[in-house]
Design an enzyme around this catalytic site. Sequence first.
Site, PDB file in Angstrom:
ATOM      1  N   ASP A   1     -72.026  28.644 -11.664  1.00 40.25           N
ATOM      2  CA  ASP A   1     -72.122  27.302 -12.207  1.00 40.25           C
ATOM      3  C   ASP A   1     -70.698  26.757 -12.269  1.00 40.25           C
ATOM      4  O   ASP A   1     -69.782  27.462 -12.712  1.00 40.25           O
ATOM      5  CB  ASP A   1     -72.722  27.351 -13.617  1.00 40.25           C
ATOM      6  CG  ASP A   1     -74.149  26.846 -13.669  1.00 40.25           C
ATOM      7  OD1 ASP A   1     -74.745  26.612 -12.607  1.00 40.25           O
ATOM      8  OD2 ASP A   1     -74.672  26.688 -14.786  1.00 40.25           O
TER       9      ASP A   1
ATOM     10  N   HIS B   1     -70.851  24.360 -20.716  1.00 38.18           N
ATOM     11  CA  HIS B   1     -70.679  25.710 -20.171  1.00 38.18           C
ATOM     12  C   HIS B   1     -70.169  25.636 -18.730  1.00 38.18           C
ATOM     13  O   HIS B   1     -70.431  24.675 -18.016  1.00 38.18           O
ATOM     14  CB  HIS B   1     -71.994  26.495 -20.220  1.00 38.18           C
ATOM     15  CG  HIS B   1     -73.082  25.888 -19.374  1.00 38.18           C
ATOM     16  ND1 HIS B   1     -73.868  24.837 -19.815  1.00 38.18           N
ATOM     17  CD2 HIS B   1     -73.511  26.170 -18.113  1.00 38.18           C
ATOM     18  CE1 HIS B   1     -74.742  24.510 -18.863  1.00 38.18           C
ATOM     19  NE2 HIS B   1     -74.533  25.301 -17.816  1.00 38.18           N
TER      20      HIS B   1
ATOM     21  N   ASP C   1     -74.515  33.784 -11.055  1.00 36.84           N
ATOM     22  CA  ASP C   1     -73.879  33.275 -12.290  1.00 36.84           C
ATOM     23  C   ASP C   1     -73.477  34.350 -13.295  1.00 36.84           C
ATOM     24  O   ASP C   1     -73.701  34.189 -14.506  1.00 36.84           O
ATOM     25  CB  ASP C   1     -74.806  32.263 -12.970  1.00 36.84           C
ATOM     26  CG  ASP C   1     -75.076  31.031 -12.128  1.00 36.84           C
ATOM     27  OD1 ASP C   1     -74.576  30.962 -10.986  1.00 36.84           O
ATOM     28  OD2 ASP C   1     -75.796  30.137 -12.595  1.00 36.84           O
TER      29      ASP C   1
ATOM     30  N   SER D   1     -76.272  17.811 -17.871  1.00 37.12           N
ATOM     31  CA  SER D   1     -76.997  18.848 -18.620  1.00 37.12           C
ATOM     32  C   SER D   1     -76.357  19.178 -19.960  1.00 37.12           C
ATOM     33  O   SER D   1     -76.949  19.925 -20.756  1.00 37.12           O
ATOM     34  CB  SER D   1     -77.096  20.132 -17.791  1.00 37.12           C
ATOM     35  OG  SER D   1     -75.839  20.799 -17.724  1.00 37.12           O
TER      36      SER D   1
ATOM     37  N   CYS E   1     -81.662  30.180 -13.585  1.00 38.80           N
ATOM     38  CA  CYS E   1     -80.991  30.123 -12.284  1.00 38.80           C
ATOM     39  C   CYS E   1     -81.471  31.208 -11.318  1.00 38.80           C
ATOM     40  O   CYS E   1     -81.560  30.966 -10.109  1.00 38.80           O
ATOM     41  CB  CYS E   1     -79.481  30.176 -12.476  1.00 38.80           C
ATOM     42  SG  CYS E   1     -78.850  28.687 -13.311  1.00 38.80           S
TER      43      CYS E   1
ATOM     44  N   ALA F   1     -79.614  33.317 -15.386  1.00 38.76           N
ATOM     45  CA  ALA F   1     -80.545  34.005 -16.253  1.00 38.76           C
ATOM     46  C   ALA F   1     -81.880  34.117 -15.524  1.00 38.76           C
ATOM     47  O   ALA F   1     -82.240  33.272 -14.712  1.00 38.76           O
ATOM     48  CB  ALA F   1     -80.721  33.261 -17.570  1.00 38.76           C
TER      49      ALA F   1
ATOM     50  N   LYS G   1     -71.924  25.855  -7.668  1.00 36.81           N
ATOM     51  CA  LYS G   1     -73.053  24.933  -7.754  1.00 36.81           C
ATOM     52  C   LYS G   1     -72.975  24.100  -9.026  1.00 36.81           C
ATOM     53  O   LYS G   1     -72.208  24.398  -9.932  1.00 36.81           O
ATOM     54  CB  LYS G   1     -74.375  25.699  -7.708  1.00 36.81           C
ATOM     55  CG  LYS G   1     -74.611  26.663  -8.856  1.00 36.81           C
ATOM     56  CD  LYS G   1     -75.853  27.507  -8.605  1.00 36.81           C
ATOM     57  CE  LYS G   1     -76.138  28.477  -9.741  1.00 36.81           C
ATOM     58  NZ  LYS G   1     -76.563  27.837 -10.990  1.00 36.81           N
TER      59      LYS G   1
ATOM     60  N   GLU H   1     -79.134  18.228 -12.461  1.00 36.02           N
ATOM     61  CA  GLU H   1     -79.167  19.642 -12.805  1.00 36.02           C
ATOM     62  C   GLU H   1     -79.321  20.444 -11.517  1.00 36.02           C
ATOM     63  O   GLU H   1     -79.910  19.954 -10.542  1.00 36.02           O
ATOM     64  CB  GLU H   1     -80.338  19.919 -13.758  1.00 36.02           C
ATOM     65  CG  GLU H   1     -80.440  21.349 -14.237  1.00 36.02           C
ATOM     66  CD  GLU H   1     -79.211  21.821 -14.995  1.00 36.02           C
ATOM     67  OE1 GLU H   1     -78.223  22.227 -14.320  1.00 36.02           O
ATOM     68  OE2 GLU H   1     -79.218  21.785 -16.232  1.00 36.02           O
TER      69      GLU H   1
ATOM     70  N   HIS I   1     -69.376  23.204 -13.331  1.00 31.80           N
ATOM     71  CA  HIS I   1     -69.689  21.843 -13.749  1.00 31.80           C
ATOM     72  C   HIS I   1     -68.446  21.002 -14.057  1.00 31.80           C
ATOM     73  O   HIS I   1     -67.479  21.507 -14.624  1.00 31.80           O
ATOM     74  CB  HIS I   1     -70.541  21.879 -15.016  1.00 31.80           C
ATOM     75  CG  HIS I   1     -71.877  22.532 -14.851  1.00 31.80           C
ATOM     76  ND1 HIS I   1     -72.753  22.204 -13.837  1.00 31.80           N
ATOM     77  CD2 HIS I   1     -72.511  23.489 -15.589  1.00 31.80           C
ATOM     78  CE1 HIS I   1     -73.851  22.931 -13.949  1.00 31.80           C
ATOM     79  NE2 HIS I   1     -73.727  23.712 -15.008  1.00 31.80           N
TER      80      HIS I   1
END
Length: 229
Positions: A51, A96, A11, A59, A169, A165, A121, A128, A53
Amino acid sequence: MAFVPALIVVDLQEDFCPPNGSLAVQGGRDIVPCVNELLSMPFAIKVATKDFHPPDHVSFASNHAPPNNVPFTTVITIRNPLNHDETQESRLWPDHCVQGTKGAELLPELDVDKIHHIVEKGQDKRVEMYSAFADPFVNPTVSRSGLADVLRGSGVTDVFIVGLAADYCVKFTALDAHREGFKTWIVEDGTRAVDPAALPAVYAEYKKLGIGLVGTEDEALLKVKRLGS
């Protein structure tokens, strides 16, 4: 047994980094030189995760009614959409890494041309998914990325993990890599945390499981370098 190492870059996206990221991790961009150095090494396979989304992801605090929708603070209960008896507690975040936005893009200074495979992902709005492997539900799992199959298809024995982070993740990717049977290593210089105060507990969990915490000059990484000689 042959040593077949993989690198997973978790990420490294605009929304997780200063100066403009909606969920910026302090110092997030500072790890790029370390990550690029690792990408130059002879790992059997190099994977980047994103990520990715939908805008209505569970989330996002913006998708919940006030007053229980405070980013970073509110914790909600998510039910497994395939088994409502199974639940997970999850923190709410600012919007995000929404698909199709600048924030979802990998950092331009990352050596993306050296990456063999990209995993997107967190695409199922209902769950989540911190880990690059799967969401946290187990009975049954709702969403799998296929990463474990990609690694096994390359004969991987050891997985080295960097990115953002460290306390979310990266951590859950490491725990799943270990669970999938790979020898797992975290390259500490190549990570940053949302909450650095959380790291001692994370590292204690790694130690208990046998997940290695290494620096760039650790023997485990020198072993990777020697594969190219």
